[in-house]
Design a protein around this motif. Structure first.
Motif, mmCIF file in Angstrom:
data_model
loop_
_atom_site.group_PDB
_atom_site.id
_atom_site.type_symbol
_atom_site.label_atom_id
_atom_site.label_comp_id
_atom_site.label_asym_id
_atom_site.label_seq_id
_atom_site.Cartn_x
_atom_site.Cartn_y
_atom_site.Cartn_z
ATOM 1 N N SER A 109 35.250 -75.437 34.110
ATOM 2 C CA SER A 109 35.341 -74.162 33.386
ATOM 3 C C SER A 109 33.968 -73.672 32.944
ATOM 4 O O SER A 109 33.020 -74.442 32.836
ATOM 5 C CB SER A 109 36.249 -74.313 32.160
ATOM 6 O OG SER A 109 35.606 -75.099 31.174
ATOM 7 N N GLU A 134 49.096 -77.697 39.992
ATOM 8 C CA GLU A 134 47.848 -77.559 39.263
ATOM 9 C C GLU A 134 47.871 -78.514 38.084
ATOM 10 O O GLU A 134 48.904 -78.711 37.450
ATOM 11 C CB GLU A 134 47.670 -76.132 38.748
ATOM 12 C CG GLU A 134 46.394 -75.950 37.951
ATOM 13 C CD GLU A 134 46.231 -74.562 37.371
ATOM 14 O OE1 GLU A 134 45.246 -74.348 36.673
ATOM 15 O OE2 GLU A 134 47.098 -73.700 37.603
ATOM 16 N N TYR A 135 46.720 -79.119 37.825
ATOM 17 C CA TYR A 135 46.552 -80.008 36.682
ATOM 18 C C TYR A 135 45.262 -79.614 35.983
ATOM 19 O O TYR A 135 44.397 -78.943 36.551
ATOM 20 C CB TYR A 135 46.451 -81.472 37.128
ATOM 21 C CG TYR A 135 47.715 -81.979 37.790
ATOM 22 C CD1 TYR A 135 48.701 -82.609 37.045
ATOM 23 C CD2 TYR A 135 47.915 -81.820 39.154
ATOM 24 C CE1 TYR A 135 49.861 -83.080 37.651
ATOM 25 C CE2 TYR A 135 49.072 -82.283 39.766
ATOM 26 C CZ TYR A 135 50.038 -82.906 39.012
ATOM 27 O OH TYR A 135 51.190 -83.364 39.606
ATOM 28 N N LEU A 136 45.112 -80.078 34.747
ATOM 29 C CA LEU A 136 43.915 -79.806 33.966
ATOM 30 C C LEU A 136 43.477 -81.098 33.299
ATOM 31 O O LEU A 136 44.312 -81.846 32.786
ATOM 32 C CB LEU A 136 44.249 -78.754 32.897
ATOM 33 C CG LEU A 136 43.129 -78.204 32.047
ATOM 34 C CD1 LEU A 136 42.154 -77.393 32.895
ATOM 35 C CD2 LEU A 136 43.703 -77.314 30.949
ATOM 36 N N SER A 159 39.831 -77.959 36.075
ATOM 37 C CA SER A 159 41.142 -77.710 36.675
ATOM 38 C C SER A 159 41.169 -78.317 38.071
ATOM 39 O O SER A 159 40.156 -78.360 38.767
ATOM 40 C CB SER A 159 41.462 -76.214 36.719
ATOM 41 O OG SER A 159 40.540 -75.532 37.517
ATOM 42 N N ASP A 198 43.227 -77.878 41.468
ATOM 43 C CA ASP A 198 44.157 -77.015 42.183
ATOM 44 C C ASP A 198 43.558 -76.634 43.525
ATOM 45 O O ASP A 198 42.484 -76.029 43.539
ATOM 46 C CB ASP A 198 44.448 -75.765 41.364
ATOM 47 C CG ASP A 198 45.490 -74.861 41.982
ATOM 48 O OD1 ASP A 198 46.317 -75.351 42.769
ATOM 49 O OD2 ASP A 198 45.474 -73.659 41.665
#
Length: 126
Positions: A64, A3-5, A71, A73
Protein backbone atom coordinates in the motif's frame (compact mmCIF):
# COMPACT_ATOMS: atom_id res chain seq x y z
CA UNK A 1 -8.71 -17.26 -6.34
CA UNK A 2 -9.43 -14.69 -3.68
CA UNK A 3 -8.00 -11.58 -2.12
CA UNK A 4 -6.16 -11.46 1.19
CA UNK A 5 -4.49 -8.69 3.16
CA UNK A 6 -1.46 -8.81 5.46
CA UNK A 7 -1.69 -5.86 7.81
CA UNK A 8 -1.88 -4.81 11.45
CA UNK A 9 -5.40 -4.43 12.84
CA UNK A 10 -4.59 -1.03 14.32
CA UNK A 11 -2.67 1.93 12.92
CA UNK A 12 1.02 1.04 13.38
CA UNK A 13 3.88 3.36 14.21
CA UNK A 14 6.01 1.96 11.38
CA UNK A 15 6.15 1.75 7.60
CA UNK A 16 8.09 -0.60 5.33
CA UNK A 17 10.91 0.76 3.20
CA UNK A 18 10.05 0.00 -0.43
CA UNK A 19 13.60 -0.93 -1.48
CA UNK A 20 14.10 -3.17 1.57
CA UNK A 21 10.78 -4.93 0.92
CA UNK A 22 11.68 -5.42 -2.76
CA UNK A 23 15.07 -6.90 -1.83
CA UNK A 24 13.43 -9.25 0.69
CA UNK A 25 10.96 -10.42 -1.98
CA UNK A 26 13.83 -11.04 -4.42
CA UNK A 27 15.78 -13.06 -1.83
CA UNK A 28 12.75 -15.24 -1.02
CA UNK A 29 11.38 -15.60 -4.58
CA UNK A 30 14.25 -15.09 -7.06
CA UNK A 31 11.94 -14.98 -10.11
CA UNK A 32 9.69 -12.22 -8.75
CA UNK A 33 8.81 -9.34 -11.09
CA UNK A 34 8.63 -6.01 -9.25
CA UNK A 35 7.36 -2.56 -10.18
CA UNK A 36 7.79 0.41 -7.89
CA UNK A 37 4.96 2.89 -8.36
CA UNK A 38 4.82 1.79 -11.99
CA UNK A 39 1.09 1.36 -12.55
CA UNK A 40 -0.46 4.67 -13.55
CA UNK A 41 -3.32 5.66 -11.28
CA UNK A 42 -2.38 3.13 -8.60
CA UNK A 43 -1.85 4.21 -5.01
CA UNK A 44 0.42 1.24 -4.36
CA UNK A 45 4.08 1.86 -3.49
CA UNK A 46 5.15 -1.48 -4.99
CA UNK A 47 3.49 -4.19 -7.05
CA UNK A 48 4.94 -7.63 -7.72
CA UNK A 49 4.15 -10.96 -9.31
CA UNK A 50 5.60 -13.92 -7.42
CA UNK A 51 6.01 -17.09 -9.51
CA UNK A 52 4.46 -20.18 -7.96
CA UNK A 53 4.74 -23.88 -8.69
CA UNK A 54 3.37 -25.39 -10.75
CA UNK A 55 3.86 -22.69 -13.40
CA UNK A 56 2.20 -20.57 -14.75
CA UNK A 57 0.62 -19.69 -11.37
CA UNK A 58 1.50 -16.32 -9.82
CA UNK A 59 0.75 -14.49 -6.58
CA UNK A 60 -0.07 -10.81 -6.94
CA UNK A 61 1.51 -8.69 -4.20
CA UNK A 62 0.89 -4.97 -3.67
CA UNK A 63 2.40 -2.80 -0.93
CA UNK A 64 0.00 0.00 0.00
CA UNK A 65 0.93 3.63 -0.42
CA UNK A 66 1.12 3.95 3.37
CA UNK A 67 3.64 1.05 3.28
CA UNK A 68 1.83 -0.62 6.20
CA UNK A 69 -0.26 -3.28 4.42
CA UNK A 70 0.21 -5.81 1.64
CA UNK A 71 -2.65 -7.06 -0.49
CA UNK A 72 -2.48 -10.48 -2.14
CA UNK A 73 -4.58 -10.69 -5.28
CA UNK A 74 -4.89 -13.04 -7.02
CA UNK A 75 -4.12 -15.54 -4.29
CA UNK A 76 -5.31 -18.94 -3.21
CA UNK A 77 -5.34 -20.05 0.43
CA UNK A 78 -2.04 -21.95 0.09
CA UNK A 79 -0.09 -19.07 -1.44
CA UNK A 80 -1.63 -16.56 0.99
CA UNK A 81 -0.64 -18.76 3.93
CA UNK A 82 2.94 -19.13 2.66
CA UNK A 83 3.30 -15.40 2.04
CA UNK A 84 1.73 -14.48 5.39
CA UNK A 85 4.08 -16.81 7.28
CA UNK A 86 7.03 -15.21 5.48
CA UNK A 87 5.81 -11.68 6.29
CA UNK A 88 5.31 -12.65 9.94
CA UNK A 89 8.89 -13.92 10.12
CA UNK A 90 10.18 -10.85 8.25
CA UNK A 91 8.42 -8.44 10.65
CA UNK A 92 8.05 -10.24 14.00
CA UNK A 93 6.22 -8.43 16.76
CA UNK A 94 4.60 -5.91 14.41
CA UNK A 95 1.01 -7.03 15.08
CA UNK A 96 0.46 -8.40 11.59
CA UNK A 97 -2.61 -10.44 10.68
CA UNK A 98 -3.69 -12.30 7.58
CA UNK A 99 -7.10 -10.88 6.78
CA UNK A 100 -9.63 -12.46 4.46
CA UNK A 101 -11.71 -9.40 3.46
CA UNK A 102 -14.67 -11.42 2.16
CA UNK A 103 -15.29 -13.00 5.56
CA UNK A 104 -13.48 -10.51 7.83
CA UNK A 105 -11.66 -13.49 9.33
CA UNK A 106 -8.19 -12.69 10.73
CA UNK A 107 -5.27 -14.85 11.75
CA UNK A 108 -2.55 -13.36 13.95
CA UNK A 109 0.92 -13.83 12.49
CA UNK A 110 3.27 -14.73 15.31
CA UNK A 111 6.96 -15.47 14.77
CA UNK A 112 6.33 -19.17 15.51
CA UNK A 113 3.27 -19.76 13.30
CA UNK A 114 3.76 -22.06 10.32
CA UNK A 115 2.21 -21.80 6.87
CA UNK A 116 0.43 -25.08 7.61
CA UNK A 117 -1.16 -23.63 10.76
CA UNK A 118 -2.30 -20.54 8.84
CA UNK A 119 -3.76 -22.70 6.08
CA UNK A 120 -5.55 -24.90 8.61
CA UNK A 121 -7.07 -21.81 10.23
CA UNK A 122 -8.24 -20.53 6.85
CA UNK A 123 -9.82 -23.86 5.99
CA UNK A 124 -11.44 -24.21 9.43
CA UNK A 125 -13.47 -21.08 8.82
CA UNK A 126 -15.06 -22.39 5.62
Amino acid sequence: MAEYLVAPLEEPGWALEVDDFAEALERRWPGVRIGRGSVEGSTMALEALVPLEPAPRELGVALSGTRQAVSLDPADAESAAEFAQWMGSLLPGRGLHLIEPGSYRTIELTAAISAEEILAALRAGR
